[in-house]
Enzyme design. Structure first.
Site, short mmCIF file in Angstrom:
data_model
loop_
_atom_site.label_atom_id
_atom_site.label_comp_id
_atom_site.label_asym_id
_atom_site.label_seq_id
_atom_site.Cartn_x
_atom_site.Cartn_y
_atom_site.Cartn_z
N GLY A 14 27.87 19.22 -12.88
CA GLY A 14 28.27 18.55 -14.13
C GLY A 14 29.28 19.39 -14.88
O GLY A 14 29.13 20.61 -14.97
N ARG A 75 29.55 16.91 -7.13
CA ARG A 75 28.24 17.33 -6.62
C ARG A 75 28.33 17.08 -5.12
O ARG A 75 28.51 15.94 -4.70
CB ARG A 75 27.12 16.52 -7.24
CG ARG A 75 27.04 16.66 -8.77
CD ARG A 75 25.78 15.99 -9.29
NE ARG A 75 25.82 15.81 -10.73
CZ ARG A 75 25.50 16.74 -11.62
NH1 ARG A 75 25.14 17.95 -11.22
NH2 ARG A 75 25.56 16.48 -12.92
N ASP A 106 22.72 25.26 -11.37
CA ASP A 106 21.70 25.51 -10.35
C ASP A 106 22.17 25.20 -8.91
O ASP A 106 22.14 26.07 -8.03
CB ASP A 106 20.54 24.58 -10.75
CG ASP A 106 19.25 24.96 -10.10
OD1 ASP A 106 18.99 24.37 -9.06
OD2 ASP A 106 18.54 25.84 -10.62
N THR A 128 27.13 25.11 -17.50
CA THR A 128 26.30 23.90 -17.59
C THR A 128 25.79 23.75 -19.02
O THR A 128 25.42 24.75 -19.65
CB THR A 128 25.09 23.95 -16.63
OG1 THR A 128 24.14 22.95 -17.02
CG2 THR A 128 24.37 25.28 -16.63
N ILE A 129 25.77 22.51 -19.52
CA ILE A 129 25.26 22.32 -20.88
C ILE A 129 23.75 22.48 -20.93
O ILE A 129 23.17 22.59 -22.00
CB ILE A 129 25.66 20.94 -21.47
CG1 ILE A 129 25.00 19.79 -20.69
CG2 ILE A 129 27.16 20.78 -21.54
CD1 ILE A 129 25.03 18.47 -21.44
N ASP A 130 23.10 22.49 -19.76
CA ASP A 130 21.63 22.52 -19.73
C ASP A 130 21.03 23.88 -20.11
O ASP A 130 19.86 23.96 -20.46
CB ASP A 130 21.11 22.14 -18.34
CG ASP A 130 21.34 20.68 -18.03
OD1 ASP A 130 21.69 19.92 -18.95
OD2 ASP A 130 21.19 20.29 -16.86
N ASP A 132 20.09 26.17 -18.09
CA ASP A 132 18.90 26.30 -17.24
C ASP A 132 19.08 27.37 -16.16
O ASP A 132 18.39 27.34 -15.14
CB ASP A 132 18.54 24.96 -16.59
CG ASP A 132 19.65 24.42 -15.71
OD1 ASP A 132 20.77 24.96 -15.75
OD2 ASP A 132 19.40 23.46 -14.97
N ARG A 174 17.41 17.36 -17.40
CA ARG A 174 16.48 16.71 -16.47
C ARG A 174 15.16 17.45 -16.34
O ARG A 174 14.09 16.89 -16.41
CB ARG A 174 17.12 16.60 -15.09
CG ARG A 174 17.63 15.24 -14.78
CD ARG A 174 18.34 15.25 -13.47
NE ARG A 174 19.35 16.32 -13.44
CZ ARG A 174 20.38 16.35 -12.63
NH1 ARG A 174 20.55 15.38 -11.78
NH2 ARG A 174 21.24 17.33 -12.66
N GLY A 188 17.31 19.80 -37.33
CA GLY A 188 16.17 19.50 -38.21
C GLY A 188 15.36 18.31 -37.76
O GLY A 188 14.89 17.51 -38.59
N LYS A 217 12.00 9.75 -45.75
CA LYS A 217 12.61 8.42 -45.64
C LYS A 217 13.01 8.09 -44.19
O LYS A 217 13.47 6.98 -43.90
CB LYS A 217 13.85 8.35 -46.53
CG LYS A 217 13.54 8.45 -48.02
CD LYS A 217 14.41 7.49 -48.80
CE LYS A 217 14.07 7.48 -50.28
NZ LYS A 217 12.66 7.19 -50.55
O1 F6P Z 1 23.34 19.14 -14.86
C1 F6P Z 1 23.81 18.79 -16.10
C2 F6P Z 1 23.44 17.41 -16.51
O2 F6P Z 1 24.11 17.29 -17.71
C3 F6P Z 1 21.95 17.06 -16.68
O3 F6P Z 1 21.38 17.42 -17.88
C4 F6P Z 1 21.98 15.56 -16.48
O4 F6P Z 1 20.75 15.05 -16.11
C5 F6P Z 1 22.97 15.42 -15.41
O5 F6P Z 1 23.91 16.46 -15.60
C6 F6P Z 1 23.65 14.08 -15.30
O6 F6P Z 1 24.77 14.21 -14.51
P1 F6P Z 1 25.60 13.12 -13.75
O7 F6P Z 1 25.50 11.85 -14.51
O8 F6P Z 1 26.97 13.68 -13.75
O9 F6P Z 1 25.03 13.02 -12.40
#
Ligand code: F6P
Length: 322
Positions: A14, A75, A106, A128-130, A132, A174, A188, A217
């Site tokens: 991603g 991928r 990963d 990666t934004i995750d 992880d 995920r 928040g 609210k």
């Molecule tokens: O691995 C990064 C990520 O942003 C996950 O958080 C997300 O589930 C996934 O990619 C979705 O990726 P795509 O739609 O590109 O398969």
């Protein structure tokens, strides 16, 4: 290493804001050190297809502030077969690549470890934004994604407050709740659901009811996609709490946008550190941010583990949400 080093860079998995800054740093650091620089387009798929692009200093001009990855990503299933890995090694040899920097998460690191085992000189950088990837305090793109989520949450809160409603905001992640946890804290959120912590519908209903009783609210629930799906949860909550609950899935906007200053700086440091590691003869490692410094960690120690849940951050978010 004899002869001129020829360093290639690819982005995989991603996309994440800041990947361009990392590519720029790899190319310009390599050239500053007298090496040649090459980009491989479309991630590992481009490597297998021989899609190599020689880089000059100007090739990476004007990309520092751009989201995505200008060389493309993919991928690649093929990289998880022996034939694919053998082909990748051949392609790198054909193009005279002496070292490869892979920027990704990963899955990117798993394939990198396999290439390292087959003799490829390779260094990973966590993109990666995750967030992880074990061993690094944070990954390229995580900060920008958090900002995107905070911004979206503020907008949702405006309408939630006006209508006195409960909203569920689903964010990416995920199998790792870091993005939901940190952005939920920063935004928040009244409740945060992550895959690492079991949750019960009754508890969410109780916390909504408590908030309403003390005059709140709106209720904002930030949920990681790995913990629950927003629309299904909204239906369940509507039934259980007895009032309409709305759902928003932020989706891929979390991966886009101009990288924050933090991500640009991090990516620039990591790209340079990856090149320096290759030139120093290192391989099979990843650059990591540890206590504000760059560190090199074995690839095998960076993926596949249960990511440590930051329980103290979760507890803090819950205390502050009351
Ligand atoms: O691995 C990064 C990520 O942003 C996950 O958080 C997300 O589930 C996934 O990619 C979705 O990726 P795509 O739609 O590109 O398969």
């Amino acid at each position: 290493m004899t002869g001129t080093a020829r360093i290639a860079v690819l982005t995989s998995g991603g996309d994440a804001p800041g990947m361009n800054a990392a590519i720029r740093s790899v190319v310009r650091t390599a050239m500053a050190r007298g090496a040649e620089a090459v980009a491989i387009r479309h991630g590992y798929e481009g490597l297998l297809d021989g899609d190599f692009l020689p880089m000059e200093l100007g090739s990476v001009g004007g990309i520092l502030d751009r989201g995505g990855t200008f060389i493309g990503t993919s991928r690649s299933e093929r990289m998880f077969s022996d034939e694919g890995l053998a082909l990748a090694v051949d392609r790198l040899e054909e193009h005279g690549i002496t070292g490869l920097v892979v920027i990704g998460g990963d899955g990117t690191y798993r394939a990198a470890e396999e290439l390292h085992a087959r003799g490829v000189k390779i260094i990973g950088a966590p993109g990666t934004i995750d967030n992880d990837i074990d061993a690094t305090d944070t990954t390229i793109g995580f900060d920008t994604a958090q900002n995107t989520i905070c911004d979206a949450t503020s907008k949702v809160r405006d309408t939630a407050s006006s209508h006195e409603r409960t909203f569920i905001i689903e964010v990416m992640g995920r199998s790792c709740g870091m993005l939901a946890l940190y952005s939920g804290l920063a935004a928040g959120a009244d409740c945060i659901l992550v895959p690492e912590v079991p949750w019960r519908l009754e508890d969410i209903c109780d916390s909504v009811a408590q908030g309403t009783a003390r005059g709140k609210k709106h209720t904002i629930i930030v949920v990681s996609e790995g913990a629950a799906h927003a629309f299904g949860l909204a239906e369940d909550l509507t039934r259980s709490c007895g009032h309409q609950v709305r759902a928003v899935v932020l989706g891929h906007i979390q991966r886009g946008g101009s990288p924050s200053a933090f991500d640009r700086t991090l990516a620039s440091r990591m790209g340079a550190a990856a090149v320096e590691a290759l030139l120093a003869g290192e391989s099979g490692k990843a650059v990591c941010l540890q206590n504000a410094d760059m560190a090199l960690v074995n690839l095998a120690d960076c993926y596949g583990h249960n990511h440590e849940m930051k329980r103290h951050i979760y507890d803090l978010a819950m205390v502050l949400a009351r």
